[in-house]
Scaffold this motif. Sequence first.
Motif, PDB file in Angstrom:
ATOM      1  N   ARG A 257      46.707  33.013  32.453  1.00 14.23           N
ATOM      2  CA  ARG A 257      45.558  33.292  33.313  1.00 14.23           C
ATOM      3  C   ARG A 257      45.476  34.788  33.611  1.00 14.23           C
ATOM      4  NH1 ARG A 257      44.705  33.677  38.867  1.00 14.23           N
ATOM      5  NH2 ARG A 257      46.899  33.208  39.340  1.00 14.23           N
ATOM      6  N   ARG A 258      44.298  35.339  33.494  1.00 17.50           N
ATOM      7  CA  ARG A 258      44.090  36.755  33.802  1.00 17.50           C
ATOM      8  C   ARG A 258      43.439  36.882  35.174  1.00 17.50           C
ATOM      9  NH1 ARG A 258      42.043  39.892  28.306  1.00 17.50           N
ATOM     10  NH2 ARG A 258      43.879  39.398  27.020  1.00 17.50           N
ATOM     11  N   PRO A 259      44.160  37.424  36.127  1.00 14.29           N
ATOM     12  CA  PRO A 259      43.591  37.512  37.480  1.00 14.29           C
ATOM     13  C   PRO A 259      42.505  38.567  37.557  1.00 14.29           C
ATOM     14  CG  PRO A 259      45.674  38.678  37.383  1.00 14.29           C
ATOM     15  CD  PRO A 259      45.517  38.009  36.051  1.00 14.29           C
ATOM     16  N   ILE A 260      41.633  38.431  38.562  1.00 19.43           N
ATOM     17  CA  ILE A 260      40.638  39.455  38.849  1.00 19.43           C
ATOM     18  C   ILE A 260      41.347  40.629  39.512  1.00 19.43           C
ATOM     19  CG2 ILE A 260      38.544  40.008  40.148  1.00 19.43           C
ATOM     20  CD1 ILE A 260      37.838  37.034  40.037  1.00 19.43           C
ATOM     21  N   MET A 261      41.181  41.809  38.973  1.00 10.04           N
ATOM     22  CA  MET A 261      41.822  42.981  39.540  1.00 10.04           C
ATOM     23  C   MET A 261      40.996  43.517  40.707  1.00 10.04           C
ATOM     24  SD  MET A 261      44.531  43.194  37.829  1.00 10.04           S
ATOM     25  CE  MET A 261      45.112  44.783  38.404  1.00 10.04           C
ATOM     26  N   PRO A 262      41.639  43.955  41.778  1.00 10.37           N
ATOM     27  CA  PRO A 262      40.890  44.433  42.947  1.00 10.37           C
ATOM     28  C   PRO A 262      40.197  45.769  42.688  1.00 10.37           C
ATOM     29  CG  PRO A 262      43.260  44.755  43.261  1.00 10.37           C
ATOM     30  CD  PRO A 262      43.093  43.952  42.003  1.00 10.37           C
ATOM     31  N   ALA A 263      39.008  45.891  43.214  1.00 12.33           N
ATOM     32  CA  ALA A 263      38.296  47.170  43.175  1.00 12.33           C
ATOM     33  C   ALA A 263      38.769  48.034  44.336  1.00 12.33           C
ATOM     34  CB  ALA A 263      36.792  46.935  43.269  1.00 12.33           C
ATOM     35  N   THR A 264      38.643  49.333  44.184  1.00 14.16           N
ATOM     36  CA  THR A 264      39.149  50.247  45.215  1.00 14.16           C
ATOM     37  C   THR A 264      38.062  50.721  46.174  1.00 14.16           C
ATOM     38  OG1 THR A 264      38.808  52.138  43.737  1.00 14.16           O
ATOM     39  CG2 THR A 264      40.991  51.088  43.717  1.00 14.16           C
ATOM     40  N   ASP A 265      36.811  50.413  45.885  1.00 14.25           N
ATOM     41  CA  ASP A 265      35.722  51.009  46.657  1.00 14.25           C
ATOM     42  C   ASP A 265      34.892  49.978  47.423  1.00 14.25           C
ATOM     43  OD1 ASP A 265      34.712  49.809  44.414  1.00 14.25           O
ATOM     44  OD2 ASP A 265      33.374  51.450  43.849  1.00 14.25           O
ATOM     45  N   VAL A 266      35.480  48.821  47.732  1.00  7.92           N
ATOM     46  CA  VAL A 266      34.753  47.798  48.475  1.00  7.92           C
ATOM     47  C   VAL A 266      35.585  47.369  49.677  1.00  7.92           C
ATOM     48  CG1 VAL A 266      33.548  46.962  46.424  1.00  7.92           C
ATOM     49  CG2 VAL A 266      35.706  45.909  47.098  1.00  7.92           C
ATOM     50  N   PRO A 267      34.945  46.943  50.765  1.00  7.47           N
ATOM     51  CA  PRO A 267      35.698  46.473  51.932  1.00  7.47           C
ATOM     52  C   PRO A 267      36.544  45.259  51.576  1.00  7.47           C
ATOM     53  CG  PRO A 267      33.365  45.956  52.152  1.00  7.47           C
ATOM     54  CD  PRO A 267      33.482  46.856  50.972  1.00  7.47           C
TER      55      PRO A 267
END
Length: 416
Positions: A257-267
């Motif tokens: 499974r490939r997890p969704i990587m977190p974005a750095t520019d969103v709350p």
Amino acid sequence: MLPAARPPHPTSDFQRATRDQALQMLDAFRPLMGTAYSRERNYDHGPDHHHSVSRLSPFIRRRLITEPEVVRAAISAHGLRKAEKFVQEVFWRGYFKGWLEHRPGVWAAYRTGFENDLERADRDTELSERLQAATTGATGIDCFDAWARELLDTGYVHNHARMWFASIWIFSLGLPWRLGADFFYRHLLDGDPASNTLGWRWVAGLHTRGKTYMARVDNINRYTGNRFNPSRQRIEQHRRHVVDEEPNGHPAPLPLRRPIMPATDVPSVWLLTEEDCCLEDFDLDRHDIRGVATLKASHLRASLPVSDLVTAFEDEALADSAQRTGRQTQFETATDPAWLADWAATNGASQIITSYVPVGPLRDWLHQATPALKDSGIALCEWQRPWDIKVWPHAKAGYFKVKNQIPKIVAELGLA
């Protein structure tokens, strides 16, 4: 019905569920990670005398201390060749986790089969009585009963004794293996869905096809210092007790499974679970973190009561990790999965960040939360450790596929 867990009982083997405690134990055991470990690791000297093994597994399971830290300590002190046995044991945990990630259906089948076994035990008075004896240490088999009581009282059993215990449970007492796996999982401080489930399957001959682990009197005598006398008791082993549940072999490995990587520019909000309590490795300052919560999830291990020792260890590990973040943290318990979306929305977040949650009860709970998260437009993002990324792709078949990669992985992760 199986008995409820005993109340907590103090044990000197595990004093505090903190990162500082783990680092102290790592430093104390470092001189023994080489030839001494290879020579002595199989000996079970009894409660409070497990000094030939590190006893770091409850901390590694929650990553209060990480696999790379432990492997690096062993290699720096002894070199890879002399620390080979110790390093291999650390890689076993990664292998089992990767194997189950490739075959999540094996976990689902275990959970379903367990509930079926439990229903059968509720209907079958004779089976229920035998389970009661096994889970309270009252079978009359001294070694088995001693290990059952040690598990109930301390949350720990030596790894070699776990194999003997599981073998006697299955092949001598003729009890369903899944009920034994559940008994361990509810009481072991280091209980892990992959290592525990696959370890019991391995003993039963279901993991390595047709290869069962049979407890032997001479082996128990030798490695317990003749503390018991099983030759006078009924530990005869009968392979007929195991049913071949997968006549066509293991299910084919699925892609990881490939997890969704977190974005750095969103709350964002950060969700801390016992799957990873070493936040020092995460750069929280890169993200717009609006809230932090710890999520208690040990109770999800089983439908039967989970040991108070296990939940207390989880509570302290989470509290220690929360304190080390230096951020205000709220404490939650995994109940209604819809809470996740409400919590994120209340904090004005559009993504939840957490460490990777592998196959197991917490992953099942998060899966139940997916519809509410989707309806709220909130992404569940997971940070995955390089250790897992390196180890898991090789865990499609037997352990030797991983073992052969150890030098390469050690080099790539800069552990030597």
